[in-house]
Scaffold this active site. Structure first.
Site, PDB file in Angstrom:
ATOM      1  CE  LYS A 295      22.811 -39.021  14.781  1.00  0.00           C
ATOM      2  NZ  LYS A 295      21.675 -38.095  14.652  1.00  0.00           N
TER       3      LYS A 295
ATOM      4  CG  ASP B 298      22.941 -39.839  10.433  1.00  0.00           C
ATOM      5  OD1 ASP B 298      23.422 -38.853   9.846  1.00  0.00           O
ATOM      6  OD2 ASP B 298      22.037 -39.772  11.287  1.00  0.00           O
TER       7      ASP B 298
HETATM    8  O1  C5P Z   1      19.796 -41.863   4.614  1.00  0.00           O
HETATM    9  P1  C5P Z   1      18.845 -42.362   5.640  1.00  0.00           P
HETATM   10  O2  C5P Z   1      18.314 -43.728   5.324  1.00  0.00           O
HETATM   11  O3  C5P Z   1      19.361 -42.245   7.020  1.00  0.00           O
HETATM   12  O4  C5P Z   1      17.625 -41.368   5.575  1.00  0.00           O
HETATM   13  C1  C5P Z   1      16.306 -41.715   5.899  1.00  0.00           C
HETATM   14  C2  C5P Z   1      15.385 -40.766   5.153  1.00  0.00           C
HETATM   15  O5  C5P Z   1      15.530 -39.442   5.660  1.00  0.00           O
HETATM   16  C3  C5P Z   1      15.678 -40.642   3.679  1.00  0.00           C
HETATM   17  O6  C5P Z   1      15.018 -41.649   2.954  1.00  0.00           O
HETATM   18  C4  C5P Z   1      15.112 -39.264   3.372  1.00  0.00           C
HETATM   19  O7  C5P Z   1      13.708 -39.334   3.269  1.00  0.00           O
HETATM   20  C5  C5P Z   1      15.434 -38.486   4.634  1.00  0.00           C
HETATM   21  N1  C5P Z   1      16.694 -37.745   4.526  1.00  0.00           N
HETATM   22  C6  C5P Z   1      16.718 -36.557   3.777  1.00  0.00           C
HETATM   23  N2  C5P Z   1      17.883 -35.858   3.666  1.00  0.00           N
HETATM   24  C7  C5P Z   1      18.994 -36.266   4.299  1.00  0.00           C
HETATM   25  C8  C5P Z   1      18.988 -37.446   5.084  1.00  0.00           C
HETATM   26  C9  C5P Z   1      17.808 -38.164   5.163  1.00  0.00           C
HETATM   27  O8  C5P Z   1      15.706 -36.176   3.184  1.00  0.00           O
HETATM   28  N3  C5P Z   1      20.106 -35.536   4.210  1.00  0.00           N
END
Ligand code: C5P
Length: 292
Positions: free
Chosen positions: A10, A135
């Site tokens: 994406k 995501d």
């Molecule tokens: O959710 P995901 O594992 O993809 O996110 C990786 C990191 O990115 C999270 O641990 C967080 O530190 C940060 N993040 C965030 N806010 C979001 C998505 C991700 O702070 N909406």
């Protein structure tokens, strides 16, 4: 029986961060579009636990590999004996802001659900996806979408008329960007940390019109404020792309991929050639289009 999935990536046409939440995540609104670049995933039943064989051997036994974590979540939820062989041909770059790992996780949930005769309903898949990352829910569906919350609340949209003929050039340099770092570092840029809500809706309205220029003028990524000062090369890439025919160029997600929207796929190819002629061929590049 073998189930085969193309695990697409994406780009974020808009990533507007609204605030940091108590739980450490960031509240945001984003408009994402699927891109016709893929990893290949193949699932078949076997008798050897969860066995992943891929062209990146270091990923096969990595407990953090999102394919493995998604498979574990699927078998724990369904209480089916974990017996699957997963072949993974990785073509998408990692730490790129293209959602490659999230897509792999979502397609693993989807692929295993097909292989084992649909034991999970859509709600169950979405619950597991949200537990695995922010995501991943986006990749449980195939079209463009607007997402809110921390990114896991997904509203599917029809393909955007304004981008119907558009080409796309993706450029991922040799370095990646850590997503947690990009979000954390945003604390240094309070203006970018506290975006004004409503930009995603406005952009979607424009994307549903026919004027590519007015739609792309609203493309925005809050995380550029955090990432570009550390990696000024990305800004140099953007300037070059804009000067050589891109309608718009922007960082996708937390980077390090820069994308350029062009008038057609042929234009994207030509822009890619101009980019390589100027900067050399040390970047991963793909001249492609949006999917659907
Ligand atoms: O959710 P995901 O594992 O993809 O996110 C990786 C990191 O990115 C999270 O641990 C967080 O530190 C940060 N993040 C965030 N806010 C979001 C998505 C991700 O702070 N909406």
């Amino acid at each position: 029986m073998t189930v085969h999935h193309q695990s697409h990536c994406k780009i974020n046409l808009l990533l507007n961060i609204l605030r940091k939440r108590e739980d450490g995540f960031h509240e945001l609104e984003t408009v994402m579009a699927p891109v016709a670049c893929f990893d290949e995933l193949e699932f078949s039943k076997s008798h050897a636990g969860i066995r992943i064989i891929g062209n990146h051997p270091e990923l096969n036994d990595d407990p953090q590999n999102l394919i493995r974590r998604a498979a574990q979540a699927f078998f724990a939820e369904t209480r089916i004996e974990p017996e699957v062989h997963i072949r993974h041909e990785k073509r998408l770059p990692m730490a790129a802001g293209l959602g490659g790992g999230s897509s792999n996780a979502a397609h693993t949930l989807r692929g295993l659900n097909e292989l084992f005769d649909e034991p999970l309903a859509s709600d169950d898949l979405h619950r597991l996806a949200a537990q695995l990352g922010s995501d991943i829910n986006f990749f449980l569906q195939d079209g463009p979408a607007m997402a809110t919350g921390r990114g896991e609340q997904v509203e599917s949209l029809e393909p955007f008329p304004a981008l119907k003929d558009a080409g796309l050039l993706l450029i991922k340099p040799g370095f990646g960007v850590s997503t947690p770092w990009a979000f954390k570092n945003l604390a240094r840029y309070p203006k970018a940390l506290e975006g004004t809500p409503g930009r995603a809706k406005l952009l979607v309205e424009l994307l549903n019109g026919s004027d590519v220029g007015s739609a792309t003028a609203e493309f925005y990524n809050s995380l550029e404020a955090s990432v570009l000062p550390k990696h000024p090369l990305l800004k140099i890439y953007q300037d070059f792309l804009n000067e050589h025919g891109a309608i718009v160029s922007l960082m996708s997600g937390s980077g390090s991929t820069t994308f350029a929207v062009t008038g057609s796929e042929v234009d994207a190819k030509e822009l890619g050639q101009a980019f390589v002629a100027r900067f050399g061929n040390h970047c991963w590049t793909s001249a492609t289009r949006l999917q659907g």
